[in-house]
Design a protein around this motif. Structure first.
Motif, mmCIF file in Angstrom:
data_model
loop_
_atom_site.group_PDB
_atom_site.id
_atom_site.type_symbol
_atom_site.label_atom_id
_atom_site.label_comp_id
_atom_site.label_asym_id
_atom_site.label_seq_id
_atom_site.Cartn_x
_atom_site.Cartn_y
_atom_site.Cartn_z
ATOM 1 N N ASN A 159 0.881 -1.169 -0.003
ATOM 2 C CA ASN A 159 0.029 -0.147 -0.191
ATOM 3 C C ASN A 159 0.776 1.127 -0.163
ATOM 4 N N TYR A 160 0.269 2.329 -0.645
ATOM 5 C CA TYR A 160 0.805 3.614 -0.589
ATOM 6 C C TYR A 160 -0.435 4.517 -0.441
ATOM 7 N N GLY A 161 0.232 5.751 -0.173
ATOM 8 C CA GLY A 161 -0.816 7.046 0.133
ATOM 9 C C GLY A 161 -0.652 7.905 1.448
ATOM 10 N N ARG A 192 10.508 -6.477 -7.678
ATOM 11 C CA ARG A 192 9.479 -5.813 -8.145
ATOM 12 C C ARG A 192 8.071 -6.066 -7.114
ATOM 13 N N ARG A 193 7.291 -5.187 -6.935
ATOM 14 C CA ARG A 193 6.318 -5.045 -5.885
ATOM 15 C C ARG A 193 4.987 -4.555 -6.784
ATOM 16 N N ASP A 194 3.803 -4.994 -6.045
ATOM 17 C CA ASP A 194 2.497 -4.564 -6.783
ATOM 18 C C ASP A 194 1.986 -3.676 -5.883
ATOM 19 N N TRP A 195 1.644 -2.400 -6.233
ATOM 20 C CA TRP A 195 1.186 -1.136 -5.693
ATOM 21 C C TRP A 195 -0.322 -0.841 -5.603
ATOM 22 N N ILE A 196 -0.817 -0.876 -4.506
ATOM 23 C CA ILE A 196 -2.101 -0.328 -4.541
ATOM 24 C C ILE A 196 -2.473 0.916 -3.534
ATOM 25 N N TYR A 197 -3.293 2.016 -4.134
ATOM 26 C CA TYR A 197 -3.632 3.138 -3.414
ATOM 27 C C TYR A 197 -4.196 2.761 -2.130
ATOM 28 N N VAL A 198 -3.823 3.242 -1.076
ATOM 29 C CA VAL A 198 -4.695 2.938 0.307
ATOM 30 C C VAL A 198 -5.985 3.129 0.280
ATOM 31 N N GLU A 199 -6.802 4.260 -0.514
ATOM 32 C CA GLU A 199 -8.114 4.327 -0.570
ATOM 33 C C GLU A 199 -8.743 3.122 -1.069
ATOM 34 N N TRP A 281 -0.064 15.085 -0.836
ATOM 35 C CA TRP A 281 -0.528 15.185 0.942
ATOM 36 C C TRP A 281 0.803 15.199 1.593
ATOM 37 N N TYR A 282 1.992 14.723 1.190
ATOM 38 C CA TYR A 282 3.073 15.030 2.152
ATOM 39 C C TYR A 282 3.680 16.331 2.011
ATOM 40 N N LEU A 283 3.416 17.073 0.740
ATOM 41 C CA LEU A 283 3.746 18.419 0.617
ATOM 42 C C LEU A 283 2.956 19.418 1.607
#
Ligand code: NAD
Length: 303
Positions: A159-161, A192-199, A281-283
């Protein structure tokens, strides 16, 4: 009423923001997200957890509570067994005693180094973290079989977000790049990683609260599989800045790839769009993450 254990963490807080619920969290270094209805407590404290469940008329528990950083698990595995195995069994015990439904949140890492794992793949964890998560999954399935507990397992990919601790790869890369610092990359960076947006993860888990079937396992891949170097390349484009890579010695036992298939049908946020929202968001939320840069990890900066 839904009880979100570990709801002050990264994914749990995204989930808790979707509905009227109660959060139960021991507020570790990773539990930094507030909630209007927060009960502070440890999931291993079965008596307290059972009391909170009964007093608040909880009928569904969604368990996100865990120690989650693989590097920390390699340095010090015992807290991972205590929080992730004993913690999960404690939540199961409360579900058994109270008749609650339980959605237990696991991870793609339980399958180990594998391409295209579906839900029936054998578990072959590589790190103490993933071994603790796999152990918890086995307990969930055992509680369904032995006691008839209404429980299921959800296995999201990476997850990322917003609101992810700076020790994790994407926030670390964003923050270091904003500060003009190099981003450490393990080994050759081609894992390699499979990324999913946290929402996306949060709303898929919400869907499973009503649609998920007892005793089932649900993989939640994001469908965006890239190498760590490719990820940093895209992140640099999204940020409009050069991401300076610093190769460091590989993580012991480092898996080359995580990728899953799923029996569910859904679409997810495109990686560039999710990264754009994350960077913004981090900005806009320096006050959230700047104090976390003080967190130390075996005497080192954790980020
Ligand atoms: N972040 C990812 O990429 C990812 C991917 C797949 C699965 N998961 C799983 O999803 C869940 C949530 O992950 P996250 O990234 O939000 O983690 P996180 O580290 O951000 O949050 C974990 C939360 O659990 C709480 N917690 C830890 N031990 C506890 C205990 N004993 N009692 C009560 N609360 C406790 C912490 O205070 C924190 O709020 C975890 O189970 C993790 O294994 C995470």
């Amino acid at each position: 009423m839904i009880l979100v254990t570990g709801g002050a963490g990264f994914i749990g807080s995204a989930f808790a923001s979707l509905t009227d619920c109660l959060v139960y969290d021991s507020l570790t270094y990773a539990g930094r997200n507030s909630h209007p209805r927060l009960a502070r407590g440890d999931v291993r404290d079965v008596r307290n957890l059972e009391r909170v469940v009964r007093e608040n008329g909880v009928d569904v528990i969604v368990n996100f509570a865990a120690e989650t950083h693989v590097d920390r698990s390699i340095v010090d595995p015992l807290p991972f067994v205590e929080n992730n195995v004993l913690g999960a069994v404690s939540v199961l015990e409360v579900a058994r005693r109270t008749g609650c439904r339980l959605l237990h949140v696991s991870t793609d890492e339980v399958y180990g180094d594998v391409e295209g794992a579906d839900e029936s793949y054998p578990l072959k964890p590589s790190s103490p973290y993933s071994a603790s998560k796999a152990s918890a999954d086995l307990f969930v399935l055992a509680y369904v079989r032995t006691y008839g507990v209404d429980a299921l397992v959800v296995r999201p990919s990476n997850n990322y977000g917003p609101r992810q601790h700076p020790e994790k790869f994407i926030p670390k890369a964003i923050i270091r790049t904003l500060m003009g610092m190099e981003v450490p990359v393990y080994g050759d960076g081609r894992q390699r990683r499979d990324w999913i947006y946290v929402e996306d993860t949060a709303s898929l888990i919400m869907r499973l609260v009503s649609e998920g079937e007892k005793g089932q396992v649900y993989n939640l891949p994001g469908g965006h599989v890239v190498s760590n170097l490719e990820l940093l390349q895209i992140l640099g484009e999204v940020m409009g800045r050069e991401v300076k890579v610093k190769f460091v010695g590989d993580r012991p036992g480092h898996d080359r790839v995580y990728s899953m298939r799923t029996k569910l049908r859904y679409t997810t946020t495109p990686l560039r769009e999710g990264l754009r929202r994350t960077v913004n968001w981090y900005l806009e939320n320096r006050a959230w993450w700047e104090p976390l840069l003080e967190d130390r990890f075996v005497g080192e900066v954790s980020w």
